[in-house]
Design a protein around this motif. Structure first.
Motif, PDB file in Angstrom:
ATOM      1  N   ASP A  27      -1.842   6.032   2.997  1.00 47.94           N
ATOM      2  CA  ASP A  27      -2.566   5.223   2.013  1.00 47.94           C
ATOM      3  C   ASP A  27      -3.710   4.420   2.605  1.00 47.94           C
ATOM      4  OD1 ASP A  27      -0.854   5.568  -0.517  1.00 47.94           O
ATOM      5  OD2 ASP A  27       0.621   5.110   1.038  1.00 47.94           O
ATOM      6  N   LEU A  28      -3.607   4.100   3.894  1.00 44.84           N
ATOM      7  CA  LEU A  28      -4.614   3.240   4.511  1.00 44.84           C
ATOM      8  C   LEU A  28      -4.583   3.459   6.020  1.00 44.84           C
ATOM      9  CD1 LEU A  28      -6.592   0.769   3.963  1.00 44.84           C
ATOM     10  CD2 LEU A  28      -4.659  -0.706   4.564  1.00 44.84           C
ATOM     11  N   ILE A  29      -5.778   3.442   6.633  1.00 48.78           N
ATOM     12  CA  ILE A  29      -5.860   3.556   8.098  1.00 48.78           C
ATOM     13  C   ILE A  29      -6.608   2.344   8.637  1.00 48.78           C
ATOM     14  CG2 ILE A  29      -6.663   4.933  10.074  1.00 48.78           C
ATOM     15  CD1 ILE A  29      -6.642   7.382   8.222  1.00 48.78           C
ATOM     16  N   VAL A  30      -6.054   1.771   9.701  1.00 47.99           N
ATOM     17  CA  VAL A  30      -6.714   0.636  10.361  1.00 47.99           C
ATOM     18  C   VAL A  30      -6.947   1.007  11.827  1.00 47.99           C
ATOM     19  CG1 VAL A  30      -6.607  -1.820  10.896  1.00 47.99           C
ATOM     20  CG2 VAL A  30      -5.478  -0.957   8.844  1.00 47.99           C
ATOM     21  N   PRO A  31      -8.201   1.319  12.199  1.00 49.62           N
ATOM     22  CA  PRO A  31      -8.480   1.567  13.615  1.00 49.62           C
ATOM     23  C   PRO A  31      -8.736   0.247  14.337  1.00 49.62           C
ATOM     24  CG  PRO A  31     -10.381   2.166  12.269  1.00 49.62           C
ATOM     25  CD  PRO A  31      -9.369   1.546  11.354  1.00 49.62           C
ATOM     26  N   ARG A  32      -8.075   0.055  15.478  1.00 50.17           N
ATOM     27  CA  ARG A  32      -8.267  -1.154  16.289  1.00 50.17           C
ATOM     28  C   ARG A  32      -8.807  -0.714  17.645  1.00 50.17           C
ATOM     29  NH1 ARG A  32      -4.950  -5.923  15.103  1.00 50.17           N
ATOM     30  NH2 ARG A  32      -5.795  -6.569  17.091  1.00 50.17           N
ATOM     31  N   GLY A  33     -10.096  -0.938  17.879  1.00 51.13           N
ATOM     32  CA  GLY A  33     -10.632  -0.532  19.178  1.00 51.13           C
ATOM     33  C   GLY A  33     -12.147  -0.503  19.162  1.00 51.13           C
ATOM     34  N   GLY A  34     -12.712   0.220  20.100  1.00 50.11           N
ATOM     35  CA  GLY A  34     -14.163   0.265  20.267  1.00 50.11           C
ATOM     36  C   GLY A  34     -14.854   1.098  19.200  1.00 50.11           C
ATOM     37  N   GLU A  35     -16.185   1.102  19.297  1.00 46.49           N
ATOM     38  CA  GLU A  35     -16.995   1.778  18.282  1.00 46.49           C
ATOM     39  C   GLU A  35     -16.737   3.276  18.226  1.00 46.49           C
ATOM     40  OE1 GLU A  35     -21.153   0.292  17.886  1.00 46.49           O
ATOM     41  OE2 GLU A  35     -20.562  -0.986  19.557  1.00 46.49           O
ATOM     42  N   ARG A  36     -16.449   3.887  19.366  1.00 46.70           N
ATOM     43  CA  ARG A  36     -16.208   5.341  19.381  1.00 46.70           C
ATOM     44  C   ARG A  36     -14.949   5.694  18.597  1.00 46.70           C
ATOM     45  NH1 ARG A  36     -16.093   6.704  25.360  1.00 46.70           N
ATOM     46  NH2 ARG A  36     -15.172   8.653  24.659  1.00 46.70           N
ATOM     47  N   PHE A  67       0.828  -1.207   0.000  1.00 46.68           N
ATOM     48  CA  PHE A  67       0.000   0.000   0.000  1.00 46.68           C
ATOM     49  C   PHE A  67       0.861   1.255   0.000  1.00 46.68           C
ATOM     50  CE2 PHE A  67      -3.550  -2.690   1.341  1.00 46.68           C
ATOM     51  CZ  PHE A  67      -4.611  -2.075   0.703  1.00 46.68           C
ATOM     52  N   GLY A  68       1.904   1.246   0.819  1.00 48.62           N
ATOM     53  CA  GLY A  68       2.748   2.440   0.974  1.00 48.62           C
ATOM     54  C   GLY A  68       2.897   2.755   2.448  1.00 48.62           C
ATOM     55  N   THR A  69       2.002   3.608   2.969  1.00 52.57           N
ATOM     56  CA  THR A  69       2.043   3.970   4.394  1.00 52.57           C
ATOM     57  C   THR A  69       0.712   3.615   5.046  1.00 52.57           C
ATOM     58  OG1 THR A  69       3.590   5.774   3.972  1.00 52.57           O
ATOM     59  CG2 THR A  69       2.403   5.844   6.058  1.00 52.57           C
ATOM     60  N   ILE A  70       0.804   2.853   6.125  1.00 52.87           N
ATOM     61  CA  ILE A  70      -0.398   2.427   6.859  1.00 52.87           C
ATOM     62  C   ILE A  70      -0.359   2.999   8.268  1.00 52.87           C
ATOM     63  CG2 ILE A  70      -1.664   0.442   7.790  1.00 52.87           C
ATOM     64  CD1 ILE A  70      -0.700  -1.205   5.445  1.00 52.87           C
ATOM     65  N   LEU A  71      -1.444   3.663   8.640  1.00 54.82           N
ATOM     66  CA  LEU A  71      -1.588   4.176  10.007  1.00 54.82           C
ATOM     67  C   LEU A  71      -2.466   3.217  10.796  1.00 54.82           C
ATOM     68  CD1 LEU A  71      -1.583   6.345  12.299  1.00 54.82           C
ATOM     69  CD2 LEU A  71      -3.458   7.478  11.092  1.00 54.82           C
ATOM     70  N   ILE A  72      -1.939   2.748  11.927  1.00 57.13           N
ATOM     71  CA  ILE A  72      -2.715   1.865  12.811  1.00 57.13           C
ATOM     72  C   ILE A  72      -3.025   2.663  14.084  1.00 57.13           C
ATOM     73  CG2 ILE A  72      -2.770  -0.349  14.031  1.00 57.13           C
ATOM     74  CD1 ILE A  72      -0.484  -1.252  12.069  1.00 57.13           C
ATOM     75  N   ILE A  73      -4.311   2.904  14.323  1.00 61.35           N
ATOM     76  CA  ILE A  73      -4.747   3.629  15.529  1.00 61.35           C
ATOM     77  C   ILE A  73      -5.399   2.608  16.446  1.00 61.35           C
ATOM     78  CG2 ILE A  73      -6.226   5.457  16.434  1.00 61.35           C
ATOM     79  CD1 ILE A  73      -6.039   6.927  13.890  1.00 61.35           C
ATOM     80  N   TYR A  74      -4.939   2.527  17.691  1.00 63.31           N
ATOM     81  CA  TYR A  74      -5.433   1.445  18.543  1.00 63.31           C
ATOM     82  C   TYR A  74      -5.488   1.875  19.998  1.00 63.31           C
ATOM     83  CZ  TYR A  74      -0.308   0.755  18.900  1.00 63.31           C
ATOM     84  OH  TYR A  74       1.047   0.932  19.070  1.00 63.31           O
ATOM     85  N   GLU A  75      -6.241   1.088  20.771  1.00 59.91           N
ATOM     86  CA  GLU A  75      -6.426   1.367  22.195  1.00 59.91           C
ATOM     87  C   GLU A  75      -5.724   0.299  23.025  1.00 59.91           C
ATOM     88  OE1 GLU A  75     -10.656   1.078  22.141  1.00 59.91           O
ATOM     89  OE2 GLU A  75     -10.963   3.223  21.910  1.00 59.91           O
ATOM     90  N   SER A  76      -4.944   0.705  23.933  1.00 63.91           N
ATOM     91  CA  SER A  76      -4.492  -0.091  25.089  1.00 63.91           C
ATOM     92  C   SER A  76      -3.748  -1.399  24.834  1.00 63.91           C
ATOM     93  CB  SER A  76      -5.686  -0.412  26.008  1.00 63.91           C
ATOM     94  OG  SER A  76      -6.395  -1.529  25.551  1.00 63.91           O
ATOM     95  N   ARG A  77      -3.466  -1.771  23.589  1.00 64.04           N
ATOM     96  CA  ARG A  77      -2.893  -3.105  23.367  1.00 64.04           C
ATOM     97  C   ARG A  77      -1.447  -3.037  22.902  1.00 64.04           C
ATOM     98  NH1 ARG A  77      -6.398  -7.158  19.944  1.00 64.04           N
ATOM     99  NH2 ARG A  77      -4.409  -8.228  20.161  1.00 64.04           N
ATOM    100  N   PRO A  78      -0.490  -3.137  23.810  1.00 62.94           N
ATOM    101  CA  PRO A  78       0.916  -3.107  23.400  1.00 62.94           C
ATOM    102  C   PRO A  78       1.293  -4.213  22.423  1.00 62.94           C
ATOM    103  CG  PRO A  78       0.723  -2.811  25.776  1.00 62.94           C
ATOM    104  CD  PRO A  78      -0.630  -3.204  25.281  1.00 62.94           C
TER     105      PRO A  78
END
Length: 398
Positions: free
Chosen positions: A179-188, A96-107
């Motif tokens: 290029d792509l965002i992957v949110p990992r977490g709750g609905e909010r 893809f190129g650059t991927i942003l992973i946004i996540y809560e609390s999970r090391p």
């Protein structure tokens, strides 16, 4: 722009990462203890995800080592065509190129998700929650050591120390190519990312998973599966939240009483419809809104239902599109259920807890997508690529 690292370098970085995680195990757990002590919330599933113990470190090491052993997902030929004018046309997988992973609390995401994205040739931007900041920064430091050991730029894995306002600004107007965002977490979190992002977003896993006990169910299997899917890991998006029991189930009362007592052994709060509230230990469901809700807690909602068709309709209306299971000895009924329930994974006589990349043979996952494009369910290494057309000619014009 970072030039694609060759597969030997990517694998060597992953193996070095596994080695460093083992070597720095005690330091990671000590730093994580500080994050745990600073966590002031009362969300038990958040606390569970935040905690790093020996087994979590083992999982991270296993993930990095396994990724290093897998085939390169980049440059795989998917299609070829010889044009009548002599041109040779290929379609191959590409990063893809650059991927942003946004996540809560999970090391562990800092290793596992980042590792999958890195192995598939992408630059990684990580934005973890404030509750796991110290743990995440320590793990990113190890990533940088592993990259440097192979002469690769530390830019391949970057941690964004942004607050909510800064994150929103970055999503709306990225200061670098995204290029792509992957949110990992709750609905909010997912809703926040969808609202502000300016590039494709892979929507990862609201659970709210359903299980249907058909009138021809093996009741021992039903009990075993419900208890496992509900209680084995309440913070998992593949945990069970809703049980629908066929109103024509033989020995229904005895089954329900046994199910209630087994759930109570795990201190599960049981909510029930009008048919269930007559049983001791069941609280009344106050609103139909409960059927939409993902619990991530020791809580379950149970109702009686008249048929397979009614069950399919209810699941398709209320579930999160993640996983659903039917318990029955009737294969034809199971097939109808599995073909018509609109979730990423459907099960017959098995626990929803298997909706997981490693459990489904992918060797790990970046996320579990409840979207239908471009990949549904666990997103493994082979799905974290786009594609590209390669056309070879010798002067052809159209």
């Amino acid at each position: 722009m970072n030039t694609l690292l060759n597969i030997e370098t990517r694998n060597a970085v992953l193996l070095k990462m596994a080695e460093l995680l083992d070597k720095e195990r005690d330091a990671i757990m000590k730093i994580n203890k500080g994050d745990l002590e600073a966590y002031d919330g009362d969300d038990i599933s958040m606390y569970d995800r935040l905690k790093v113990d020996d087994s979590k470190v083992d999982e991270m090491i296993k993930s990095a080592t396994h990724l290093a052993s897998q085939e390169d997902p980049v440059g795989v030929e998917r299609f070829s065509f010889k044009h009548e004018n002599g041109m040779q046309v290929y379609n191959k997988t590409a990063s893809f190129g650059t991927i942003l992973i946004i996540y809560e609390s999970r090391p562990d995401v800092t290793v596992e998700a980042a590792g999958i994205a890195f192995k598939s040739g992408n630059k990684i931007l990580l934005k973890g929650g404030k509750e796991s900041l110290k743990s995440n920064l320590k793990i990113v430091e190890l990533w940088h050591q592993a990259l440097k050991s192979q002469g690769a730029s530390t830019d391949w894995v970057e941690y964004l120390q942004y607050n909510r306002t800064e994150t929103q600004a970055f999503l709306e107007k990225p200061t670098q190519k995204l290029d792509l965002i992957v949110p990992r977490g709750g609905e909010r979190l997912i809703a926040f990312v969808k609202e502000h992002a300016n590039c494709p977003v892979i929507i990862s896993g609201r659970g709210n998973n359903f299980l249907y006990v058909h009138k021809e169910a093996d009741l021992d299997i039903a009990l075993k599966v419900i208890i496992n899917a509900k209680t084995a890991k309440i913070s998992g998006c593949n945990a069970l939240d809703k049980v629908l029991i066929d109103e024509n189930l033989p020995n229904k009362e005895a089954f329900i009483k046994t199910l209630i007592s087994k759930l109570k052994e795990f201190n599960v709060q049981i909510l029930g419809d009008e048919a269930l509230v007559k049983f001791e230990g069941v609280e009344a469901i106050e609103s139909y809104a409960i059927w939409y809700k993902e619990f991530l807690d020791y809580k379950i909602a149970i109702a009686e239902i008249e048929s397979n068709e009614a069950t399919i309709a209810m699941i398709n209306k209320y579930s999160g599109g993640h996983s659903a299971s039917i318990i029955t000895t009737n294969n034809a009924v199971a097939e109808t259920f599995m073909e018509n329930v609109d979730t990423a994974a459907v099960y017959h006589n098995a626990s929803t807890r298997f909706t997981d990349g490693s459990q489904m043979g992918l060797g790990g996952e970046l996320a579990i997508s409840t979207d239908k494009l471009h990949q549904r369910g666990p997103i493994g290494l082979q799905h974290l690529v786009t594609n590209k057309w390669y056309v070879h000619g010798n002067g052809q014009i159209r």
